[in-house]
Design an enzyme around this catalytic site. Structure first.
Site, PDB file in Angstrom:
ATOM      1  N   ASP A 105       0.859  -1.180   0.000  1.00 11.92           N
ATOM      2  CA  ASP A 105       0.000   0.000   0.000  1.00 11.92           C
ATOM      3  C   ASP A 105       0.897   1.232   0.000  1.00 11.92           C
ATOM      4  OD1 ASP A 105      -2.079  -1.771   0.266  1.00 11.92           O
ATOM      5  OD2 ASP A 105      -2.838  -0.950   2.151  1.00 11.92           O
ATOM      6  N   HIS A 115       4.245  -7.562   0.371  1.00 11.16           N
ATOM      7  CA  HIS A 115       3.802  -8.849  -0.160  1.00 11.16           C
ATOM      8  C   HIS A 115       4.452  -9.140  -1.511  1.00 11.16           C
ATOM      9  CE1 HIS A 115       0.318  -9.550   2.731  1.00 11.16           C
ATOM     10  NE2 HIS A 115       0.794  -8.358   3.074  1.00 11.16           N
ATOM     11  N   SER A 166       8.752   2.619   4.865  1.00 12.37           N
ATOM     12  CA  SER A 166       9.588   3.497   4.097  1.00 12.37           C
ATOM     13  C   SER A 166       9.347   3.268   2.617  1.00 12.37           C
ATOM     14  CB  SER A 166      11.047   3.307   4.451  1.00 12.37           C
ATOM     15  OG  SER A 166      11.852   4.138   3.669  1.00 12.37           O
TER      16      SER A 166
END
EC number: 4.1.1.65
Length: 322
Positions: A90, A147, A254
């Site tokens: 995300d 992921h 980050s």
């Protein structure tokens, strides 16, 4: 004038000690104070706690527990088309596109070295020259687990010590070789789309970088490059990860950089700098499909895009947080 002052602070401030202090504080159980800090953080960054498995902020013992909170299974549907690679995190896309020989775009008019990013490993760099890259920034409001874009067999991991510059619009424009200077963990995978690198980049107050197969990689920060290798897929001791499976996480911070071999994938045409990313949505398609699938990431509500851009320091004239 103000930007010059902020940039000077990046060189003057004791970033390592600030990072250690942030990591120490985020790992402490402080009861009502922990809940207060989390509540203020959620309000300031407009964190959507309805997506979390545990939406009640009182259920988190430490700030780190909150920061790496797992999401409900239904909120990030995975595109299961085998020809499609999906977004690994995300966040917001900082830059993306073609790797020009050894050059990767850092910001408009600013490039950095592929080989330097890979800690001088020219053999690994050769796999990705003239390939494709995507740089994804995770803002403070985001889910901070990373992921897999596709199925992969882990072949190599390299820990590279480095600086801890903040990652934001100002530093991207003014700190040469930003991502090749910051601390990072390089993960090389064999995939059905050729070799793929997924690189987790640290920054100021990024307390730790972890992987699912090795646990915490940093800290400790010993100042030396470390390298691990794994066998091919069918051999004992190999590490295989599935598309959409968690592979690592940040405790604060980050950036994730993906590298793909030349001629293997085409990025989704609608993606651009500052596109908002959600895990499991289409990132790229295979170049070897007989019929190219017509796919686009699912449209996001305007308020979600605005909240993500408001939280992202990549957007000019916004907050310059890590």
């Amino acid at each position: 004038m103000l930007n010059s002052f902020k940039l000077s602070l990046q060189y003057i401030l004791p970033k390592l000690w600030l990072t250690r202090l942030a990591g120490w504080g985020a790992s402490k159980r402080a009861g009502w104070l922990t809940k207060l800090v989390i509540d203020l953080f959620v309000k300031y960054y407009k964190v959507d706690m309805t997506e979390a498995q545990k939406p009640d902020t009182a259920s988190y013992r430490t700030f780190n527990d909150f920061f790496v909170r797992p999401l409900r299974d239904d909120v990030r549907p995975l595109n299961t088309d085998p020809n499609i690679l999906v977004m690994p995190a995300d966040g917001v896309i900082s830059q993306l596109g073609r790797i020009e020989e050894d050059k990767i775009l850092q910001a408009k008019g600013h490039n950095y070295s592929l080989e330097a990013l890979l800690a001088g490993n020219y053999l690994m760099a050769d796999k990705f020259r003239n390939g494709t890259f995507v740089t994804t920034y995770l803002s403070p409001r985001d889910y901070h687990r990373v992921h897999m874009p596709c199925n992969g067999i882990l072949r190599e991991m390299i820990y590279v010590p480095g600086d801890l510059f903040s990652v934001n619009h100002l530093t991207a424009q003014n700190v040469p070789n930003l991502f090749a200077r910051n601390e990072r963990v390089i993960c090389l995978f064999d995939t059905e789309f050729g070799p793929m690198a997924q690189i987790l980049v640290g920054a100021t107050i990024v307390g730790s970088i972890e992987t699912v197969w090795a646990g915490t990689i940093t800290p400790p920060r010993e100042g030396i490059i470390k390298r691990w290798t794994w066998p091919e897929g069918e051999h004992e001791g190999s590490v295989a990860l599935l598309k959409g499976q968690e592979m690592g996480r940040f405790k604060l911070g980050s950036t994730v950089i993906n590298l793909f071999a030349p001629g293997k994938v085409n990025l989704i045409a609608s993606l651009a700098s500052l596109s908002v990313t959600k895990i499991g949505q289409p990132l790229a398609t295979s170049t070897e499909t007989f019929v190219a699938p017509e796919v686009e990431p699912a449209p996001l509500p305007a308020e979600e895009i605005k909240a993500e851009h408001d939280a992202s320091p990549l957007v000019d004239n916004k907050k310059d947080d890590t």
